[in-house]
Scaffold this motif. Structure first.
Motif, PDB file in Angstrom:
ATOM      1  N   GLU A 131       0.828  -1.200   0.000  1.00 53.83           N
ATOM      2  CA  GLU A 131       0.000   0.000   0.000  1.00 53.83           C
ATOM      3  C   GLU A 131       0.867   1.256   0.000  1.00 53.83           C
ATOM      4  O   GLU A 131       0.596   2.222  -0.720  1.00 53.83           O
ATOM      5  CB  GLU A 131      -0.931   0.007   1.214  1.00 53.83           C
ATOM      6  N   THR A 145       0.920   3.866  -3.114  1.00 49.32           N
ATOM      7  CA  THR A 145       0.611   5.274  -2.861  1.00 49.32           C
ATOM      8  C   THR A 145       1.773   6.151  -3.328  1.00 49.32           C
ATOM      9  O   THR A 145       1.564   7.215  -3.914  1.00 49.32           O
ATOM     10  CB  THR A 145       0.336   5.494  -1.358  1.00 49.32           C
ATOM     11  N   GLU A 204       3.745   5.602  -5.765  1.00 49.32           N
ATOM     12  CA  GLU A 204       3.692   5.723  -7.230  1.00 49.32           C
ATOM     13  C   GLU A 204       2.834   6.926  -7.625  1.00 49.32           C
ATOM     14  O   GLU A 204       3.173   7.671  -8.538  1.00 49.32           O
ATOM     15  CB  GLU A 204       3.081   4.456  -7.859  1.00 49.32           C
ATOM     16  N   SER A 205       1.697   7.084  -6.941  1.00 51.46           N
ATOM     17  CA  SER A 205       0.818   8.201  -7.262  1.00 51.46           C
ATOM     18  C   SER A 205       1.439   9.529  -6.846  1.00 51.46           C
ATOM     19  O   SER A 205       1.275  10.542  -7.521  1.00 51.46           O
ATOM     20  CB  SER A 205      -0.531   8.040  -6.573  1.00 51.46           C
ATOM     21  N   PHE A 206       2.152   9.525  -5.728  1.00 51.50           N
ATOM     22  CA  PHE A 206       2.737  10.783  -5.246  1.00 51.50           C
ATOM     23  C   PHE A 206       3.938  11.222  -6.068  1.00 51.50           C
ATOM     24  O   PHE A 206       4.289  12.398  -6.084  1.00 51.50           O
ATOM     25  CB  PHE A 206       3.141  10.648  -3.777  1.00 51.50           C
ATOM     26  N   GLU A 245       4.152  11.641  -9.059  1.00 49.69           N
ATOM     27  CA  GLU A 245       3.712  12.589 -10.088  1.00 49.69           C
ATOM     28  C   GLU A 245       3.795  14.035  -9.595  1.00 49.69           C
ATOM     29  O   GLU A 245       4.137  14.943 -10.365  1.00 49.69           O
ATOM     30  CB  GLU A 245       2.274  12.229 -10.494  1.00 49.69           C
ATOM     31  N   ARG A 254       5.620  18.026 -11.351  1.00 49.90           N
ATOM     32  CA  ARG A 254       4.851  19.186 -11.798  1.00 49.90           C
ATOM     33  C   ARG A 254       5.690  20.457 -11.750  1.00 49.90           C
ATOM     34  O   ARG A 254       6.732  20.500 -11.098  1.00 49.90           O
ATOM     35  CB  ARG A 254       3.648  19.399 -10.861  1.00 49.90           C
ATOM     36  N   LYS A 282       3.327  21.071  -5.310  1.00 50.85           N
ATOM     37  CA  LYS A 282       2.679  21.193  -4.006  1.00 50.85           C
ATOM     38  C   LYS A 282       1.206  20.834  -4.122  1.00 50.85           C
ATOM     39  O   LYS A 282       0.543  21.258  -5.059  1.00 50.85           O
ATOM     40  CB  LYS A 282       2.818  22.639  -3.518  1.00 50.85           C
ATOM     41  N   VAL A 283       0.727  20.045  -3.170  1.00 48.06           N
ATOM     42  CA  VAL A 283      -0.704  19.770  -3.068  1.00 48.06           C
ATOM     43  C   VAL A 283      -1.135  20.096  -1.632  1.00 48.06           C
ATOM     44  O   VAL A 283      -0.308  20.064  -0.727  1.00 48.06           O
ATOM     45  CB  VAL A 283      -1.030  18.293  -3.412  1.00 48.06           C
ATOM     46  N   PRO A 284      -2.413  20.458  -1.437  1.00 43.45           N
ATOM     47  CA  PRO A 284      -2.813  20.964  -0.110  1.00 43.45           C
ATOM     48  C   PRO A 284      -3.174  19.901   0.916  1.00 43.45           C
ATOM     49  O   PRO A 284      -3.713  20.213   1.968  1.00 43.45           O
ATOM     50  CB  PRO A 284      -4.039  21.813  -0.446  1.00 43.45           C
ATOM     51  N   THR A 285      -2.835  18.641   0.643  1.00 42.43           N
ATOM     52  CA  THR A 285      -3.358  17.508   1.407  1.00 42.43           C
ATOM     53  C   THR A 285      -3.164  17.599   2.924  1.00 42.43           C
ATOM     54  O   THR A 285      -4.056  17.295   3.688  1.00 42.43           O
ATOM     55  CB  THR A 285      -2.693  16.222   0.899  1.00 42.43           C
ATOM     56  N   LEU A 316       3.382  18.337   0.564  1.00 43.47           N
ATOM     57  CA  LEU A 316       2.009  18.021   0.975  1.00 43.47           C
ATOM     58  C   LEU A 316       1.408  19.170   1.784  1.00 43.47           C
ATOM     59  O   LEU A 316       0.360  19.037   2.390  1.00 43.47           O
ATOM     60  CB  LEU A 316       2.004  16.745   1.810  1.00 43.47           C
ATOM     61  N   TYR A 326       1.316  10.819   4.316  1.00 46.57           N
ATOM     62  CA  TYR A 326      -0.103  10.840   3.955  1.00 46.57           C
ATOM     63  C   TYR A 326      -0.866   9.717   4.648  1.00 46.57           C
ATOM     64  O   TYR A 326      -1.931   9.928   5.215  1.00 46.57           O
ATOM     65  CB  TYR A 326      -0.256  10.720   2.439  1.00 46.57           C
ATOM     66  N   LEU A 327      -0.298   8.521   4.620  1.00 52.09           N
ATOM     67  CA  LEU A 327      -1.018   7.371   5.173  1.00 52.09           C
ATOM     68  C   LEU A 327      -1.119   7.441   6.693  1.00 52.09           C
ATOM     69  O   LEU A 327      -2.067   6.934   7.285  1.00 52.09           O
ATOM     70  CB  LEU A 327      -0.351   6.065   4.741  1.00 52.09           C
ATOM     71  N   LEU A 351      -6.131  14.314  -2.999  1.00 43.39           N
ATOM     72  CA  LEU A 351      -5.166  15.178  -2.322  1.00 43.39           C
ATOM     73  C   LEU A 351      -5.746  16.563  -2.071  1.00 43.39           C
ATOM     74  O   LEU A 351      -5.154  17.371  -1.374  1.00 43.39           O
ATOM     75  CB  LEU A 351      -3.892  15.286  -3.158  1.00 43.39           C
ATOM     76  N   TYR A 352      -6.901  16.855  -2.688  1.00 41.08           N
ATOM     77  CA  TYR A 352      -7.507  18.186  -2.569  1.00 41.08           C
ATOM     78  C   TYR A 352      -8.830  18.164  -1.818  1.00 41.08           C
ATOM     79  O   TYR A 352      -9.565  19.134  -1.845  1.00 41.08           O
ATOM     80  CB  TYR A 352      -7.709  18.781  -3.973  1.00 41.08           C
ATOM     81  N   LEU A 380     -10.662  15.384   4.340  1.00 33.68           N
ATOM     82  CA  LEU A 380      -9.659  14.329   4.578  1.00 33.68           C
ATOM     83  C   LEU A 380      -9.586  13.945   6.043  1.00 33.68           C
ATOM     84  O   LEU A 380      -9.469  12.773   6.391  1.00 33.68           O
ATOM     85  CB  LEU A 380      -8.274  14.813   4.137  1.00 33.68           C
ATOM     86  N   HIS A 428      -8.101   6.790   5.015  1.00 33.01           N
ATOM     87  CA  HIS A 428      -7.647   7.573   3.879  1.00 33.01           C
ATOM     88  C   HIS A 428      -8.030   6.897   2.578  1.00 33.01           C
ATOM     89  O   HIS A 428      -7.841   5.707   2.409  1.00 33.01           O
ATOM     90  CB  HIS A 428      -6.147   7.781   3.928  1.00 33.01           C
ATOM     91  N   VAL A 437      -5.142   6.763  -3.207  1.00 33.37           N
ATOM     92  CA  VAL A 437      -4.774   7.794  -4.167  1.00 33.37           C
ATOM     93  C   VAL A 437      -4.406   7.143  -5.493  1.00 33.37           C
ATOM     94  O   VAL A 437      -3.510   6.307  -5.556  1.00 33.37           O
ATOM     95  CB  VAL A 437      -3.589   8.637  -3.655  1.00 33.37           C
ATOM     96  N   GLN A 438      -5.138   7.501  -6.561  1.00 31.85           N
ATOM     97  CA  GLN A 438      -4.872   6.929  -7.881  1.00 31.85           C
ATOM     98  C   GLN A 438      -4.002   7.878  -8.698  1.00 31.85           C
ATOM     99  O   GLN A 438      -3.644   8.948  -8.249  1.00 31.85           O
ATOM    100  CB  GLN A 438      -6.199   6.694  -8.606  1.00 31.85           C
ATOM    101  N   LYS A 439      -3.740   7.484  -9.926  1.00 30.76           N
ATOM    102  CA  LYS A 439      -2.829   8.251 -10.779  1.00 30.76           C
ATOM    103  C   LYS A 439      -3.449   9.581 -11.253  1.00 30.76           C
ATOM    104  O   LYS A 439      -4.617   9.650 -11.579  1.00 30.76           O
ATOM    105  CB  LYS A 439      -2.484   7.439 -12.020  1.00 30.76           C
ATOM    106  N   THR A 440      -2.611  10.598 -11.322  1.00 29.22           N
ATOM    107  CA  THR A 440      -2.974  11.856 -11.967  1.00 29.22           C
ATOM    108  C   THR A 440      -2.053  12.030 -13.159  1.00 29.22           C
ATOM    109  O   THR A 440      -0.840  11.908 -13.024  1.00 29.22           O
ATOM    110  CB  THR A 440      -2.795  13.035 -10.993  1.00 29.22           C
ATOM    111  N   ASP A 445      -3.531  24.031 -10.225  1.00 31.70           N
ATOM    112  CA  ASP A 445      -2.115  23.833  -9.915  1.00 31.70           C
ATOM    113  C   ASP A 445      -1.316  23.428 -11.145  1.00 31.70           C
ATOM    114  O   ASP A 445      -0.091  23.354 -11.094  1.00 31.70           O
ATOM    115  CB  ASP A 445      -1.950  22.765  -8.826  1.00 31.70           C
TER     116      ASP A 445
END
Lengths: 310, 171
Positions: free
Chosen positions: A20, A24, A26-28, A30, A34, A38-41, A69, A305-306, B63-64, B68, B74, B77-80, B113
């Motif tokens: 897990e 997770t 892998e998704s982060f 990305e 950018r 930055k993401v507001p999580t 984050l 995050y987790l 993430l937005y 949350l 939680h 979280v999938q792919k973007t 963003d």
């Protein structure tokens, strides 16, 4: 689902939990590609880096992960804190807890220090390396890198070579990789191989092999992981000279050729070039040492995050 | 709604998007998870009509989220994957069900963003009402009135092995 307050070690993590975290991450990954990284999580969460030992990549990596984050990250190093005035570790932790920190990442020279704090704090404790015991996020980022390059974590031959005695990275990696069914070959000079190390694996003990011959360990390996010789932890002499060490346990191009043609060369850093690894190997085509660093940010974002999100 | 109706609806949505944008190329961004296959299918239909495949992307809004800290566990979280040159483009967000509008609020924050788009439009399969934010879709497959204790489930064969839409009572 990761249902725990703290991340203290790999030993007590299940395979599903590890997967897990890696998925997770892998998704982060990305987010770091950018323009606006930055993401507001984790807005409004406070992460404290409490480091009692020198560190560049782990501390910076956690700091960048937290900031990407949107968490507030505070760094404390022992030399500039009340620790130098004689405050105990427990008092320091309780003080941070009273300031409503949400997470404390701790690196400490004593094995088990994070486990002690975890019982006393409301904040989540993340082990950023404790003595010669565990360094879970390093093993997780190594697994991320291996899975990325090899497509799997099982049925691989992984050679871990160098200063096993002082290495928490080795211990966390042994736990993780044997959990997934890969063969781990530990290789070190007899003085740097702790007696009884084979007993640390609870299940799949047959997957752990011990060798004092580097050629045997590297032969046909899918992954070669070099460990730093930790001179700062050596009060006595463990080998006659650096030159002799390099001759027997240094990774050279010639030795690396014994491994699989698609071998990857790893090192948790910082490297002692010319001691455990030759410069042309460290900078060579099989080296994934800098990929490990990038993976570190993604994996630590996933861990924060987790533990803190939701 | 059965499989035929789902496909006709996707056809119509694709057609309306083309018409509204006057032949200007659009970028379809599917919101994870069911917005993703929706966007992919609409892109294929648009390519058939214009001989030009629109760019597509995927967006994970977890993430937005504004809740949350309130959801029990939680979300995964999938792919973007957003196309890199999205500045000054016309973007259509694609989602299956529009309900409170909070997902779209998060998606708008997420998209901002990545740059400054020329327009952001919204296409949904089902608008079930009960908005909690001032958000309105540009393209709607079907508008239905629902009660708070009902659930609208869009099934797509890429994920659920069937194409269908169900309205059920929450148990």
């Amino acid at each position: 689902m990761l249902k725990r307050k703290d991340l203290l070690g790999v030993q007590d993590l299940g395979r599903e939990e590890i997967l897990e975290i890696l998925d997770t991450a892998e998704s982060f990954h990305e987010v770091s590609t950018r323009n606006i990284k930055k993401v507001p999580t984790l807005r409004g969460k406070t992460v404290i880096n409490l480091f009692f030992e020198a560190s560049t990549r782990t501390r910076t990596s956690f700091e960048i992960a937290g900031k990407r984050l949107s968490a507030d990250v505070v760094n404390i190093s022992s030399s500039t804190s009340s620790v130098s005035k004689g405050e105990t570790l427990i008092d320091t932790a309780k003080t941070l807890d009273a300031m409503a920190a949400d997470c404390v990442v701790i690196r400490h020279f004593a094995s088990g220090a994070p486990h002690t704090l975890a019982k006393l704090t409301k904040a989540s404790i993340v082990n950023g390396g404790d003595g010669a015991h565990e360094h879970p996020t390093q093993a997780l980022l190594d697994a991320y890198t291996i899975r990325h390059r090899k497509g799997r974590l099982n049925d691989l031959k992984i050679a871990i070579i160098g200063d096993v005695a002082h290495s928490r990275v080795a211990r966390s990696n042994i736990h993780l990789l044997t959990k997934f069914g890969s063969h781990v070959w530990l290789c070190a000079a007899p003085t740097l191989m702790p007696p009884g190390i084979e007993k640390i694996v609870c299940e799949n003990g047959e997957l752990l092999h011990i060798s004092h011959s580097m050629d045997e360990a590297v032969e046909g390996a899918d992954v070669v992981m070099m460990l730093r010789v930790q001179f700062e932890r050596m009060s006595e002499s463990f080998f006659p000279s650096v030159r002799e060490y390099f001759r027997y346990y240094g990774l050279t191009t010639v030795r690396a050729e014994r491994a699989m043609p698609d071998v990857i060369i790893m090192h948790p850093g910082p490297m002692n070039r010319g001691v455990e690894i030759a410069t042309e190997v460290a900078d060579g085509p099989y080296s994934v040492i800098l990929d490990q660093v990038s993976a570190g940010v993604a994996v630590r974002m996933a861990v924060l995050y987790l533990l803190l999100g939701g | 709604m059965n499989a035929d109706e789902v496909n006709t609806t996707l056809d119509r949505l694709a057609h309306e998007i083309l018409k509204k944008n006057n032949g200007r190329p659009v970028v379809l961004i599917g919101i994870q998870r069911r917005g993703v296959p929706m966007a992919r299918r609409m892109a294929i239909r648009m390519a058939e009509k214009t001989q030009r495949e629109p760019q597509i992307g995927t967006l994970d809004i977890n993430l937005y989220r504004d809740d949350l800290t309130r959801v029990a566990s939680h979300p995964v979280v999938q792919k973007t994957e957003v196309p890199p040159d999205i500045d000054d483009r016309d973007v259509v967000l694609v989602d299956d069900v529009l309900y409170t509008g909070r997902t779209i609020r998060a998606a708008l924050d997420a998209l901002c963003d990545f740059g400054r788009m020329r327009t952001i439009q919204l296409a949904v399969m089902i608008d079930r009402g009960h908005r909690e934010l001032p958000i309105e879709p540009n393209f709607v497959g079907k508008k239905i009135s629902t009660k708070d204790n009902e659930v609208v489930e869009v099934k797509l064969r890429e994920i659920d092995a069937e194409d269908a839409i169900y309205v059920m009572e929450k148990i």
